[in-house]
Design a protein around this motif. Sequence first.
Motif, PDB file in Angstrom:
ATOM      1  N   UNK A 173      52.341  75.862  64.011  1.00  0.00           N
ATOM      2  CA  UNK A 173      53.730  75.932  63.556  1.00  0.00           C
ATOM      3  C   UNK A 173      53.812  76.975  62.447  1.00  0.00           C
ATOM      4  N   UNK A 174      55.003  77.494  62.175  1.00  0.00           N
ATOM      5  CA  UNK A 174      55.122  78.524  61.142  1.00  0.00           C
ATOM      6  C   UNK A 174      54.768  77.996  59.753  1.00  0.00           C
ATOM      7  N   UNK A 175      54.248  78.877  58.938  1.00  0.00           N
ATOM      8  CA  UNK A 175      53.941  78.555  57.545  1.00  0.00           C
ATOM      9  C   UNK A 175      55.169  78.838  56.699  1.00  0.00           C
ATOM     10  N   UNK A 176      55.489  77.925  55.812  1.00  0.00           N
ATOM     11  CA  UNK A 176      56.620  78.118  54.903  1.00  0.00           C
ATOM     12  C   UNK A 176      56.220  79.100  53.810  1.00  0.00           C
ATOM     13  N   UNK A 177      56.930  80.209  53.733  1.00  0.00           N
ATOM     14  CA  UNK A 177      56.673  81.222  52.710  1.00  0.00           C
ATOM     15  C   UNK A 177      57.508  80.986  51.456  1.00  0.00           C
ATOM     16  N   UNK A 178      58.640  80.354  51.617  1.00  0.00           N
ATOM     17  CA  UNK A 178      59.512  80.083  50.486  1.00  0.00           C
ATOM     18  C   UNK A 178      60.758  79.373  50.964  1.00  0.00           C
ATOM     19  N   UNK A 179      61.432  78.708  50.055  1.00  0.00           N
ATOM     20  CA  UNK A 179      62.676  78.024  50.410  1.00  0.00           C
ATOM     21  C   UNK A 179      63.494  77.788  49.149  1.00  0.00           C
ATOM     22  N   UNK A 180      64.800  77.749  49.296  1.00  0.00           N
ATOM     23  CA  UNK A 180      65.703  77.442  48.192  1.00  0.00           C
ATOM     24  C   UNK A 180      66.773  76.499  48.709  1.00  0.00           C
ATOM     25  N   UNK A 181      67.303  75.688  47.802  1.00  0.00           N
ATOM     26  CA  UNK A 181      68.413  74.813  48.136  1.00  0.00           C
ATOM     27  C   UNK A 181      69.652  75.359  47.451  1.00  0.00           C
ATOM     28  N   UNK A 182      70.584  74.520  47.118  1.00  0.00           N
ATOM     29  CA  UNK A 182      71.773  75.004  46.436  1.00  0.00           C
ATOM     30  C   UNK A 182      72.900  75.293  47.408  1.00  0.00           C
ATOM     31  N   UNK A 183      73.850  76.119  46.963  1.00  0.00           N
ATOM     32  CA  UNK A 183      75.037  76.403  47.771  1.00  0.00           C
ATOM     33  C   UNK A 183      74.703  77.144  49.049  1.00  0.00           C
ATOM     34  N   UNK A 184      73.685  77.995  49.013  1.00  0.00           N
ATOM     35  CA  UNK A 184      73.292  78.764  50.197  1.00  0.00           C
ATOM     36  C   UNK A 184      71.794  78.548  50.427  1.00  0.00           C
ATOM     37  N   UNK A 185      71.414  77.409  51.035  1.00  0.00           N
ATOM     38  CA  UNK A 185      69.992  77.133  51.250  1.00  0.00           C
ATOM     39  C   UNK A 185      69.394  78.116  52.245  1.00  0.00           C
ATOM     40  N   UNK A 186      68.107  78.388  52.072  1.00  0.00           N
ATOM     41  CA  UNK A 186      67.422  79.321  52.967  1.00  0.00           C
ATOM     42  C   UNK A 186      65.969  78.891  53.105  1.00  0.00           C
ATOM     43  N   UNK A 187      65.401  79.222  54.260  1.00  0.00           N
ATOM     44  CA  UNK A 187      64.010  78.903  54.563  1.00  0.00           C
ATOM     45  C   UNK A 187      63.341  80.144  55.118  1.00  0.00           C
ATOM     46  N   UNK A 188      62.229  80.549  54.508  1.00  0.00           N
ATOM     47  CA  UNK A 188      61.451  81.700  54.975  1.00  0.00           C
ATOM     48  C   UNK A 188      60.136  81.202  55.551  1.00  0.00           C
ATOM     49  N   UNK A 189      59.822  81.653  56.776  1.00  0.00           N
ATOM     50  CA  UNK A 189      58.581  81.239  57.423  1.00  0.00           C
ATOM     51  C   UNK A 189      57.837  82.464  57.928  1.00  0.00           C
ATOM     52  N   UNK A 190      56.551  82.284  58.147  1.00  0.00           N
ATOM     53  CA  UNK A 190      55.705  83.368  58.619  1.00  0.00           C
ATOM     54  C   UNK A 190      55.867  83.551  60.122  1.00  0.00           C
ATOM     55  N   UNK A 191      55.626  84.763  60.613  1.00  0.00           N
ATOM     56  CA  UNK A 191      55.570  84.974  62.070  1.00  0.00           C
ATOM     57  C   UNK A 191      54.210  84.523  62.584  1.00  0.00           C
ATOM     58  N   UNK A 192      54.119  84.306  63.887  1.00  0.00           N
ATOM     59  CA  UNK A 192      52.822  84.061  64.490  1.00  0.00           C
ATOM     60  C   UNK A 192      52.109  85.390  64.666  1.00  0.00           C
ATOM     61  N   UNK A 193      50.777  85.334  64.740  1.00  0.00           N
ATOM     62  CA  UNK A 193      50.001  86.572  64.818  1.00  0.00           C
ATOM     63  C   UNK A 193      50.366  87.393  66.048  1.00  0.00           C
ATOM     64  N   UNK A 194      50.553  86.733  67.185  1.00  0.00           N
ATOM     65  CA  UNK A 194      50.916  87.445  68.408  1.00  0.00           C
ATOM     66  C   UNK A 194      52.014  86.667  69.108  1.00  0.00           C
ATOM     67  N   UNK A 195      53.259  87.004  68.806  1.00  0.00           N
ATOM     68  CA  UNK A 195      54.388  86.260  69.353  1.00  0.00           C
ATOM     69  C   UNK A 195      54.637  86.595  70.819  1.00  0.00           C
ATOM     70  N   UNK A 196      54.023  87.645  71.317  1.00  0.00           N
ATOM     71  CA  UNK A 196      54.252  88.019  72.705  1.00  0.00           C
ATOM     72  C   UNK A 196      53.152  87.540  73.640  1.00  0.00           C
ATOM     73  N   UNK A 197      52.133  86.887  73.086  1.00  0.00           N
ATOM     74  CA  UNK A 197      51.051  86.407  73.943  1.00  0.00           C
ATOM     75  C   UNK A 197      51.458  85.154  74.697  1.00  0.00           C
ATOM     76  N   UNK A 198      50.647  84.751  75.648  1.00  0.00           N
ATOM     77  CA  UNK A 198      50.918  83.534  76.398  1.00  0.00           C
ATOM     78  C   UNK A 198      52.020  83.726  77.420  1.00  0.00           C
TER      79      UNK A 198
END
Length: 378
Positions: free
Chosen positions: A173-198
């Motif tokens: 699953x993606x790794x959480x790189x950062x997140x904020x709450x508040x009026x405009x919450x946001x979640x940053x996650x890492x990409x997978x090493x090879x998203x086009x494989x499989x």
Amino acid sequence: MSTTTTSDGSWNDGSIALPWTQGLPDGDLSAWLALPPRGPARVLAPREHLDIVLPTVAQLVGHASLARRTAIRAGVLGVKLAGARLLPDANAWSVVGSRLLAHAREVAGQPDAIGIIRLNPARPNRKPVLQLLSEDGRTTAYVKVGWDEISAELVRGETQVLLGLDAPPGLEVPQVLGHVDGAVPALAVSPFEDERGGWHHVEDEMARRAVAIFAPGSFGQDPTPMRLQDTPLFHGVSAQLDELASHPFAAALIQRRGRFLARYGQQLVATGRWHGDWSPGYVILGEVTHAWDWERSSTGAPLGLDGAYTMIAAGHAPSRAARVLSGLLEDHPNTGRAGAIVALALLVRASRHADAAAHGMRTRAEASLALLDEALAP
């Protein structure tokens, strides 16, 4: 649907407004290009970095409809052949697009990242997703932004899921790189090493892996069987329908909920976590299963629900979905009848259509009702 900016800098596409509490220096405003150039924007690309982002934009539409893929790829080809003058500036996005990028950079901790803004089709959970890239075009992060009450709740929910998710072996699953709450919450996650494989479009294998990954006791869940009508997942869907009861489609679903309970409510099922949208757009199968977009994930769901949802989303009849799922559940005791789980998956899917219809969105409501009726037929 036109896109305009108001005097205070908020953004409004006729249904969603995004308020911001702080501005940007003039020098930080970017010019954005909309792809496709006509109709509601789906991808917004920064004019000054087109050479870097165009290859990525062309890859974004692998799971989109044929019409959307054609429109976006035609726009990309036009830019490559004739330059950006073929595409109109998304002037209404100059302020809010730049603010979204600044917000995403801060959450991901990548102050120099180049951003592409992606928008879902018009639906209640529509939200911008920013794909951040390095100067060599490599994806470095994905950032979801909750810009209204519905999407903000989903972003917060996915953040909690990913922060507490203890993925079993075989699942990445993606790794959480950062997140904020508040009026405009946001979640940053890492990409997978090879998203086009499989590979993607193998529904039976996707269903098999869902049953294996979300087996009783996985993710630290209590596998003790309970009646289907007592599961937290069913209670959540039922409560949503009750809230929407004034809408005709939700009222029709509530009537079918009664039939569902009469037939399957007492069925004992093993419960645990489910992904909530185990479909080709969010899962890649390889030696390891990669899954992202956990915003609909919850606990207290019957085992096999992801597998049933996959088969239904792929267009298979409820009878075939039940046959496939029945074979996959043979090695798991106390999991309930496959027909009951398929019917619940259809009820969940129809409730999402009800939510969209109640918000004035175009949906396949009648088709989802017909499938549910088929699953509930004597």
